[in-house]
Motif scaffolding. Structure first.
Motif, PDB file in Angstrom:
ATOM      1  N   CYS A   1      45.610  -7.137   6.056  1.00  0.00           N
ATOM      2  CA  CYS A   1      45.361  -5.924   6.852  1.00  0.00           C
ATOM      3  C   CYS A   1      46.626  -5.071   6.971  1.00  0.00           C
ATOM      4  O   CYS A   1      47.641  -5.519   7.485  1.00  0.00           O
TER       5      CYS A   1
ATOM      6  N   PHE B   1      47.144  -2.689   8.970  1.00  0.00           N
ATOM      7  CA  PHE B   1      47.368  -2.227  10.341  1.00  0.00           C
ATOM      8  C   PHE B   1      47.882  -3.324  11.272  1.00  0.00           C
ATOM      9  O   PHE B   1      48.223  -3.055  12.422  1.00  0.00           O
ATOM     10  N   CYS B   2      47.907  -4.583  10.807  1.00  0.00           N
ATOM     11  CA  CYS B   2      48.447  -5.648  11.645  1.00  0.00           C
ATOM     12  C   CYS B   2      49.960  -5.453  11.779  1.00  0.00           C
ATOM     13  O   CYS B   2      50.602  -4.923  10.862  1.00  0.00           O
TER      14      CYS B   2
ATOM     15  N   HIS C   1      44.074  -7.763  15.558  1.00  0.00           N
ATOM     16  CA  HIS C   1      43.308  -7.337  14.386  1.00  0.00           C
ATOM     17  C   HIS C   1      41.853  -7.016  14.740  1.00  0.00           C
ATOM     18  O   HIS C   1      41.227  -6.170  14.111  1.00  0.00           O
TER      19      HIS C   1
ATOM     20  N   HIS D   1      40.565  -3.437  11.596  1.00  0.00           N
ATOM     21  CA  HIS D   1      41.558  -3.310  12.672  1.00  0.00           C
ATOM     22  C   HIS D   1      41.263  -2.045  13.519  1.00  0.00           C
ATOM     23  O   HIS D   1      41.092  -0.960  12.959  1.00  0.00           O
TER      24      HIS D   1
HETATM   25 ZN   LIG Z   1      44.771  -6.005  11.286  1.00  0.00          ZN
END
Ligand SMILES: [Zn+2]
Length: 349
Positions: free
Chosen positions: A71, A73-74, A122, A174
């Protein structure tokens, strides 16, 4: 001035579920008081589709784990895997407010397309979208809009949208929000602005002021937070647990003060808690704004929120032909029933 027009229609069938006894099905056509667009209220449809609206918990957990692996965006990836603003736009490259991180989109939906990543986690259940988390995302979005206005004042029409989880059209699990800005309004925003102007010229009053006055404390009214009024629309756009917010007297997103942003955040958080209590996991939101850089007396910033189907093997969607291709509205239960159920839950919390 504001009319709530509805027409009831009925049809008869011999119902196999009731030993072929005669059964009456009721449809209600409702005209949106501002646009005239029809929404058909189909009584009993919520019950009929309800099995598709909750999620398969095991499948959801598997997808959360799978999508977490890479991911962007984590927190461990956000600095290496998300785009940055060009140096001349923003020297720091990204906007940080609390846990929110605002970055340009790799491929968005408008000439200016930006993401606000909302949480370090997440995945969030709908009950975990706190007002603070939403507020920080909004403030990050507004900071972006301020910078955008300095760089290019012709990009005057912003919207904030949420697509949460795949049934709502999101490719990334996310939690995030999108800020889209264009030199021209989106179709519905344009229609609302045009019709609000015509209403103002005809009646010498703001439609948004009048609708709040008419609905306040009536059966579809939900609550008020810091000048932001929450209600269930008479003729919903999509009609799956749809609520509306109106920011009184503010016509574009840059006019909102912190209290009003918190009013939107708090209201969204309450609605999402209601969705969670129904077993829902996915939602869409659109916040519509008049043009930046000028105040319109006849238009108020307003929001729509709807729940979406659950995550299941069956892949059911509520984006069927009538709303999607024919542009007609449908509601799966009477808006007054939804308001009643939501209010009962708000009272209990
Ligand atoms: Zn994430």
């Amino acid at each position: 001035m504001i009319e709530f027009e509805k027409t009831i229609k009925q049809s008869k069938i011999l119902n196999p579920l009731k030993n072929f006894e005669e059964d009456t099905i009721t449809f209600e056509y409702r005209a949106d008081p501002l646009t005239g667009r029809n929404t058909t209220i189909i009584r009993g449809m919520l019950n009929y589709v309800s099995r598709f609206l909750t999620s398969d918990a095991e499948l959801l957990t598997t997808l959360v784990e799978k999508t977490k692996a890479n991911c962007p965006f984590c927190p461990e990836n956000v600095r290496t895997k998300t785009p940055m603003f060009p140096r001349e736009f923003l020297a720091e490259g990204r906007i940080l407010v609390g846990d929110a991180v605002v970055v340009p989109n790799l491929l968005g939906h408008a000439e200016q397309s930006v993401l606000a990543i909302l949480s370090r986690e997440h995945h969030l259940k709908l009950e975990d979208f706190t007002p603070k988390l939403l507020f920080d995302g909004f403030k990050g979005g507004v900071e972006y809009l301020k910078r955008l206005s300095e760089v290019d004042a012709s990009v005057r029409f912003p919207v904030f949208v949420f697509n949460y989880l795949t049934p709502a059209g999101s490719s990334i699990f996310h939690p995030h929000m999108q800020i889209l800005a264009r030199d021209r309004p989106f179709y519905l925003v344009n229609l609302l602005i045009d019709n609000s102007k015509a209403y103002y010229e005809k009646y010498g009053a703001s439609y948004w002021h009048d609708i709040v006055t008419k609905e306040k404390n009536a059966e579809r009214y939900l609550f008020e937070v810091n000048g932001v009024e929450w209600l269930v629309p008479f003729a919903p756009l999509r009609g799956l647990n749809e609520a509306q917010a109106i920011v009184k007297g503010k016509s574009n997103l840059k006019e909102l003060n912190n209290g009003e942003w918190l009013g939107l955040a708090e209201g969204i958080s309450r609605i999402l808690k209601f969705y969670h209590a129904q077993g829902y996991t996915s939602f869409n939101i659109a916040i519509m704004s008049g043009p930046l850089g000028e105040h319109l007396d006849y238009f108020d910033v307003n929001l729509r929120v709807i729940s979406r189907p659950g995550i299941q093997q069956f892949c059911f969607t509520d984006a069927w032909a009538v709303p999607y291709l024919l542009w007609d509205g449908e509601a799966v239960e009477e808006p007054e029933r939804f308001a009643e159920r939501a209010k009962a839950l708000f009272k209990g919390t």
